[in-house]
Design a protein around this motif. Structure first.
Motif, PDB file in Angstrom:
ATOM      1  N   ASP A  72      66.338  45.091  -6.554  1.00  0.00           N
ATOM      2  CA  ASP A  72      66.168  44.801  -7.975  1.00  0.00           C
ATOM      3  C   ASP A  72      66.506  43.337  -8.262  1.00  0.00           C
ATOM      4  O   ASP A  72      67.296  42.721  -7.559  1.00  0.00           O
ATOM      5  N   VAL A  73      65.906  42.811  -9.326  1.00  0.00           N
ATOM      6  CA  VAL A  73      66.159  41.447  -9.778  1.00  0.00           C
ATOM      7  C   VAL A  73      67.050  41.530 -11.013  1.00  0.00           C
ATOM      8  O   VAL A  73      66.803  42.335 -11.912  1.00  0.00           O
ATOM      9  N   HIS A  74      68.106  40.708 -11.044  1.00  0.00           N
ATOM     10  CA  HIS A  74      69.050  40.683 -12.162  1.00  0.00           C
ATOM     11  C   HIS A  74      68.942  39.340 -12.866  1.00  0.00           C
ATOM     12  O   HIS A  74      68.988  38.297 -12.217  1.00  0.00           O
ATOM     13  N   MET A  75      68.796  39.382 -14.196  1.00  0.00           N
ATOM     14  CA  MET A  75      68.641  38.157 -14.967  1.00  0.00           C
ATOM     15  C   MET A  75      69.733  38.079 -16.026  1.00  0.00           C
ATOM     16  O   MET A  75      69.828  38.952 -16.894  1.00  0.00           O
ATOM     17  N   ASP A  76      70.553  37.039 -15.928  1.00  0.00           N
ATOM     18  CA  ASP A  76      71.625  36.776 -16.882  1.00  0.00           C
ATOM     19  C   ASP A  76      71.030  35.960 -18.029  1.00  0.00           C
ATOM     20  O   ASP A  76      70.600  34.829 -17.833  1.00  0.00           O
ATOM     21  N   VAL A  77      70.995  36.564 -19.230  1.00  0.00           N
ATOM     22  CA  VAL A  77      70.420  35.884 -20.391  1.00  0.00           C
ATOM     23  C   VAL A  77      71.479  35.556 -21.439  1.00  0.00           C
ATOM     24  O   VAL A  77      71.154  35.316 -22.601  1.00  0.00           O
ATOM     25  N   ALA A  78      72.746  35.516 -21.021  1.00  0.00           N
ATOM     26  CA  ALA A  78      73.851  35.248 -21.953  1.00  0.00           C
ATOM     27  C   ALA A  78      73.697  33.910 -22.662  1.00  0.00           C
ATOM     28  O   ALA A  78      74.133  33.759 -23.799  1.00  0.00           O
ATOM     29  N   ARG A  79      73.071  32.944 -22.004  1.00  0.00           N
ATOM     30  CA  ARG A  79      72.961  31.602 -22.581  1.00  0.00           C
ATOM     31  C   ARG A  79      71.564  31.304 -23.139  1.00  0.00           C
ATOM     32  O   ARG A  79      71.224  30.144 -23.356  1.00  0.00           O
ATOM     33  N   VAL A  80      70.784  32.344 -23.362  1.00  0.00           N
ATOM     34  CA  VAL A  80      69.481  32.152 -24.002  1.00  0.00           C
ATOM     35  C   VAL A  80      69.715  32.146 -25.505  1.00  0.00           C
ATOM     36  O   VAL A  80      70.204  33.112 -26.079  1.00  0.00           O
ATOM     37  N   ASP A  81      69.379  31.014 -26.142  1.00  0.00           N
ATOM     38  CA  ASP A  81      69.580  30.875 -27.584  1.00  0.00           C
ATOM     39  C   ASP A  81      68.397  31.395 -28.381  1.00  0.00           C
ATOM     40  O   ASP A  81      68.558  31.834 -29.515  1.00  0.00           O
ATOM     41  N   PHE A  82      67.211  31.321 -27.802  1.00  0.00           N
ATOM     42  CA  PHE A  82      65.996  31.744 -28.498  1.00  0.00           C
ATOM     43  C   PHE A  82      64.975  32.200 -27.464  1.00  0.00           C
ATOM     44  O   PHE A  82      64.871  31.620 -26.377  1.00  0.00           O
ATOM     45  N   ILE A  83      64.232  33.245 -27.820  1.00  0.00           N
ATOM     46  CA  ILE A  83      63.105  33.667 -26.991  1.00  0.00           C
ATOM     47  C   ILE A  83      62.025  34.184 -27.922  1.00  0.00           C
ATOM     48  O   ILE A  83      62.316  34.873 -28.902  1.00  0.00           O
ATOM     49  N   ASP A  84      60.785  33.822 -27.645  1.00  0.00           N
ATOM     50  CA  ASP A  84      59.682  34.327 -28.459  1.00  0.00           C
ATOM     51  C   ASP A  84      58.925  35.392 -27.676  1.00  0.00           C
ATOM     52  O   ASP A  84      59.309  35.779 -26.573  1.00  0.00           O
ATOM     53  N   VAL A  85      57.849  35.875 -28.264  1.00  0.00           N
ATOM     54  CA  VAL A  85      57.079  36.955 -27.649  1.00  0.00           C
ATOM     55  C   VAL A  85      56.483  36.523 -26.312  1.00  0.00           C
ATOM     56  O   VAL A  85      56.419  37.323 -25.375  1.00  0.00           O
ATOM     57  N   ALA A  86      56.095  35.266 -26.172  1.00  0.00           N
ATOM     58  CA  ALA A  86      55.538  34.795 -24.896  1.00  0.00           C
ATOM     59  C   ALA A  86      56.593  34.883 -23.797  1.00  0.00           C
ATOM     60  O   ALA A  86      56.292  35.291 -22.672  1.00  0.00           O
ATOM     61  N   GLY A  87      57.824  34.533 -24.106  1.00  0.00           N
ATOM     62  CA  GLY A  87      58.908  34.647 -23.132  1.00  0.00           C
ATOM     63  C   GLY A  87      59.183  36.091 -22.767  1.00  0.00           C
ATOM     64  O   GLY A  87      59.353  36.427 -21.587  1.00  0.00           O
ATOM     65  N   LEU A  88      59.217  36.955 -23.767  1.00  0.00           N
ATOM     66  CA  LEU A  88      59.422  38.383 -23.495  1.00  0.00           C
ATOM     67  C   LEU A  88      58.267  38.971 -22.698  1.00  0.00           C
ATOM     68  O   LEU A  88      58.477  39.837 -21.851  1.00  0.00           O
ATOM     69  N   ARG A  89      57.068  38.491 -22.956  1.00  0.00           N
ATOM     70  CA  ARG A  89      55.910  38.976 -22.199  1.00  0.00           C
ATOM     71  C   ARG A  89      56.063  38.634 -20.714  1.00  0.00           C
ATOM     72  O   ARG A  89      55.767  39.452 -19.846  1.00  0.00           O
ATOM     73  N   SER A  90      56.567  37.433 -20.414  1.00  0.00           N
ATOM     74  CA  SER A  90      56.817  37.062 -19.015  1.00  0.00           C
ATOM     75  C   SER A  90      57.808  38.022 -18.374  1.00  0.00           C
ATOM     76  O   SER A  90      57.642  38.430 -17.223  1.00  0.00           O
ATOM     77  N   ILE A  91      58.831  38.391 -19.119  1.00  0.00           N
ATOM     78  CA  ILE A  91      59.847  39.314 -18.611  1.00  0.00           C
ATOM     79  C   ILE A  91      59.250  40.697 -18.378  1.00  0.00           C
ATOM     80  O   ILE A  91      59.449  41.304 -17.323  1.00  0.00           O
ATOM     81  N   THR A  92      58.500  41.200 -19.359  1.00  0.00           N
ATOM     82  CA  THR A  92      57.953  42.560 -19.214  1.00  0.00           C
ATOM     83  C   THR A  92      56.879  42.620 -18.132  1.00  0.00           C
ATOM     84  O   THR A  92      56.781  43.625 -17.425  1.00  0.00           O
ATOM     85  N   GLN A  93      56.093  41.571 -17.975  1.00  0.00           N
ATOM     86  CA  GLN A  93      55.093  41.562 -16.902  1.00  0.00           C
ATOM     87  C   GLN A  93      55.774  41.564 -15.535  1.00  0.00           C
ATOM     88  O   GLN A  93      55.332  42.258 -14.616  1.00  0.00           O
ATOM     89  N   ALA A  94      56.859  40.802 -15.404  1.00  0.00           N
ATOM     90  CA  ALA A  94      57.605  40.810 -14.139  1.00  0.00           C
ATOM     91  C   ALA A  94      58.198  42.191 -13.884  1.00  0.00           C
ATOM     92  O   ALA A  94      58.171  42.695 -12.757  1.00  0.00           O
TER      93      ALA A  94
END
Length: 162
Positions: free
Chosen positions: A95-117
């Motif tokens: 499994d791949v683990h992604m720490d997003v504690a320091r993400v200040d902003f994300i839009d739908v394009a960023g979330l789409r990259s995450i969901t596609q992965a």
């Protein structure tokens, strides 16, 4: 801590078509109780800089399933996030683990990259696990309905808004 650059010899810039990558070797791990890590030697290591721009910094661990994302993820840099996720997926078998504690902003394009992965990982019997999710990201994922994306696990409690 020390760093080195791959690519052309010292003093010269990268040759045409050649990419330059910064690799940081960090002694010990990072993290603490807020990441569920009681001993520093159990913390994930972030010793490979995948991307470092004014908006977004992505670091990973060589041979580690961890990816740390900090800054703003939007339509302008979502492809870089997708490439970093593909790179860490190619380096490990679980499994791949992604720490997003320091993400200040994300839009739908960023979330789409995450969901596609996550969908791609799911096809291979693996998961993308998000750690230290902010209320903003949690709310956006749920509003869109992507919390049920195959292969995506929003793990750990959300961090409080600052």
């Amino acid at each position: 801590m020390r760093s080195w650059h791959t690519g052309s010899p010292a003093g010269g810039g990268p040759s045409e078509g050649e990419e330059r990558m910064t690799v940081w070797r960090i002694t010990g791990g990072e993290g603490g109780p807020e990441f569920g890590i009681s001993r520093p030697e159990h913390a994930p290591r972030y010793d490979l800089v995948e991307l470092d721009t004014a908006l977004l910094r992505i670091t990973a661990g060589i041979g580690s399933p961890w990816l740390r994302v900090s800054g703003d993820v939007d339509v302008s840099n979502a492809p870089e996030l997708a490439r970093a996720l593909e790179a860490v997926e190619a380096r490990i078998t679980g499994d791949v683990h992604m720490d997003v504690a320091r993400v200040d902003f994300i839009d739908v394009a960023g979330l789409r990259s995450i969901t596609q992965a996550a969908r791609g990982l799911d096809e291979r019997g693996r998961m993308l696990v998000l750690h230290s999710v902010s209320p903003h990201i949690d709310k956006l994922v749920r509003l869109i309905g992507w919390e049920t994306t195959p292969g995506l696990l929003v793990h750990c409690k959300t961090r409080p808004s600052s």
